[in-house]
Enzyme design. Sequence first.
Site, mmCIF file in Angstrom:
data_model
loop_
_atom_site.group_PDB
_atom_site.id
_atom_site.type_symbol
_atom_site.label_atom_id
_atom_site.label_comp_id
_atom_site.label_asym_id
_atom_site.label_seq_id
_atom_site.Cartn_x
_atom_site.Cartn_y
_atom_site.Cartn_z
ATOM 1 N N ARG A 1 -24.496 -13.682 -4.979
ATOM 2 C CA ARG A 1 -23.035 -13.877 -4.957
ATOM 3 C C ARG A 1 -22.439 -13.006 -3.874
ATOM 4 N NH1 ARG A 1 -22.351 -16.596 -9.388
ATOM 5 N NH2 ARG A 1 -20.231 -17.137 -8.880
ATOM 6 N N ASP B 1 -13.390 -23.450 5.241
ATOM 7 C CA ASP B 1 -14.035 -22.765 4.122
ATOM 8 C C ASP B 1 -15.181 -23.666 3.686
ATOM 9 O OD1 ASP B 1 -14.903 -21.827 1.715
ATOM 10 O OD2 ASP B 1 -12.919 -21.667 0.788
ATOM 11 N N LYS C 1 -23.721 -20.730 -3.405
ATOM 12 C CA LYS C 1 -23.670 -22.132 -3.839
ATOM 13 C C LYS C 1 -24.838 -22.873 -3.189
ATOM 14 C CE LYS C 1 -18.713 -22.105 -4.770
ATOM 15 N NZ LYS C 1 -18.042 -20.973 -4.153
ATOM 16 N N TYR D 1 -23.266 4.221 -0.275
ATOM 17 C CA TYR D 1 -21.933 3.961 0.298
ATOM 18 C C TYR D 1 -22.047 3.843 1.808
ATOM 19 C CZ TYR D 1 -17.856 3.740 -2.634
ATOM 20 O OH TYR D 1 -16.870 3.278 -3.460
ATOM 21 N N THR E 1 -18.895 -18.764 0.747
ATOM 22 C CA THR E 1 -19.596 -17.984 -0.266
ATOM 23 C C THR E 1 -21.073 -18.092 0.080
ATOM 24 O OG1 THR E 1 -19.741 -19.938 -1.663
ATOM 25 C CG2 THR E 1 -17.959 -18.421 -2.157
ATOM 26 N N GLU F 1 -19.101 2.635 4.068
ATOM 27 C CA GLU F 1 -17.842 2.107 4.628
ATOM 28 C C GLU F 1 -17.910 2.093 6.153
ATOM 29 O OE1 GLU F 1 -15.041 4.765 2.909
ATOM 30 O OE2 GLU F 1 -14.748 3.531 1.135
HETATM 31 N N1 PLP Z 1 -13.878 -21.520 -1.534
HETATM 32 C C1 PLP Z 1 -14.311 -22.620 -2.134
HETATM 33 C C2 PLP Z 1 -14.237 -23.918 -1.380
HETATM 34 C C3 PLP Z 1 -14.819 -22.574 -3.426
HETATM 35 O O1 PLP Z 1 -15.215 -23.696 -4.032
HETATM 36 C C4 PLP Z 1 -14.886 -21.325 -4.081
HETATM 37 C C5 PLP Z 1 -15.434 -21.193 -5.453
HETATM 38 O O2 PLP Z 1 -15.754 -22.035 -6.154
HETATM 39 C C6 PLP Z 1 -14.399 -20.206 -3.421
HETATM 40 C C7 PLP Z 1 -13.916 -20.328 -2.143
HETATM 41 C C8 PLP Z 1 -14.296 -18.869 -4.104
HETATM 42 O O3 PLP Z 1 -15.446 -18.226 -4.238
HETATM 43 P P1 PLP Z 1 -15.580 -17.006 -5.276
HETATM 44 O O4 PLP Z 1 -15.592 -17.611 -6.614
HETATM 45 O O5 PLP Z 1 -16.854 -16.403 -4.831
HETATM 46 O O6 PLP Z 1 -14.405 -16.114 -5.051
#
Ligand code: PLP
Length: 431
Positions: free
Chosen positions: A241, A206, A235, A51, A232, A53
């Site tokens: 993950r 994002d 990918k 842990y 993320t 935090e």
């Molecule tokens: N943002 C985008 C552009 C995504 O394509 C995804 C998932 O496919 C996410 C965020 C969310 O990610 P997670 O599934 O890890 O929550």
Amino acid sequence: DNGLSEADPEVRAIINKEKERQFKSLELIASENFTSRAVMEAVGSCLTNKYSEGLPGKRYYGGNEHIDELETLCQQRALDAFHLEGKKWGVNVQPLSGSPANFEVYTAVLKPHDRIMGLDLPHGGHLSHGFMTPKRRVSGTSIYFESMPYRLDESTGLIDYDMLEKTANLFRPKLIIVGASAYPRDFDYPRMRKIADAAGAFLMMDMAHISGLVAASVVANPFDYCDIVTTTTHKSLRGPRGGMIFFKKDPVLGVDLETAINNAVFPGLQGGPHNHTIGGLAVCLKHAQSPEFKVYQNKVVSNCRALASRLVELGYKLVSGGSDNHLVLVDLRPLGIDGARVEKILDMASITLNKNSVPGDKSALMPGGIRIGTPAMTTRGFTEKDFIATADHIHEGVQITIDAKRAVSGSKLQDFEKFVTSPEFSLIDRV
Ligand code: PLP
């Protein structure tokens, strides 16, 4: 202490089956990849027991001297991997995944019911960018914030920046989100910056889908224009993950992003960080700075172009006509079939991809397209030639789907699935 095979043969057997499925199938889901053995070792390590935090040097528990060293290393590698060394950017590597990372940003810079604009989900955006239907606010983002999605120009398949600009000037959002889950083209960041500035909005990217491509500089760099960048890590980046949030260190619109975002992650929305993930992420980010990683990301893109060209040669209609990145979006509606049926047939032939809505779709449940991505099979060594062969296999699957749809009695997807899995219909004979 026993290993998994002795302690729990049932779970071991399921993992073995999943491993076999992953290795036997053509993995074409654009958001998936095969991470490395080194990342897996870190993720499966004793780091999961601790842990911690808080942030390095400021923890709520004792015994964190090694975790502090790990998280600091991971942060430094994250900044280096995205070419931010010496620039006024910081990063939080604790988000548990992409959706929480996005929500953490929203709670950091917005008040409940502030306005946001993101790409509409049926046009390629992600749920967490504020998706809602006329009947229901589906995503937490649209429940707690007022969302006005922007869309593609359906005639070109490209983001309709002109319409976005007009809408932003009227709606005056406090946050504009760039980025997508199913958009085969690069983004016009200078234009988005201009639109955000005119509306007095924060600009967030994002980059979940394309973060590997960004790290390797094979697509445009969002850090030059955006205030906040989320991603993320599993990918195209090919890590464990998880999620990350990058932020400008200088105040933006009077907000100290560093404090606001760090507080939103913990104690705002999360508790203890997943240190095993942070360990795996540090390993992935070291790899992301290697020459091989750049070669890999270049191949992801060239393989995708080869796949797109072959599909066009075979007569398919691609949204936007092609691809600049790691995915293509095929519009199957001109063939009188849908993505759900094609996904089912290809699944039966161990070709894994996903049904996807395409601009103009009436129903999200029976979308008219499929999304095909190249990151995972490029990791497995696929070349342009292999992706051309893949396009041919997909084409065969589409032909089978058309024949099967004609032969089936009943119009529901369940009727179709019942028919193609019955002895009457032998896929094995066809492929
Ligand atoms: N943002 C985008 C552009 C995504 O394509 C995804 C998932 O496919 C996410 C965020 C969310 O990610 P997670 O599934 O890890 O929550």
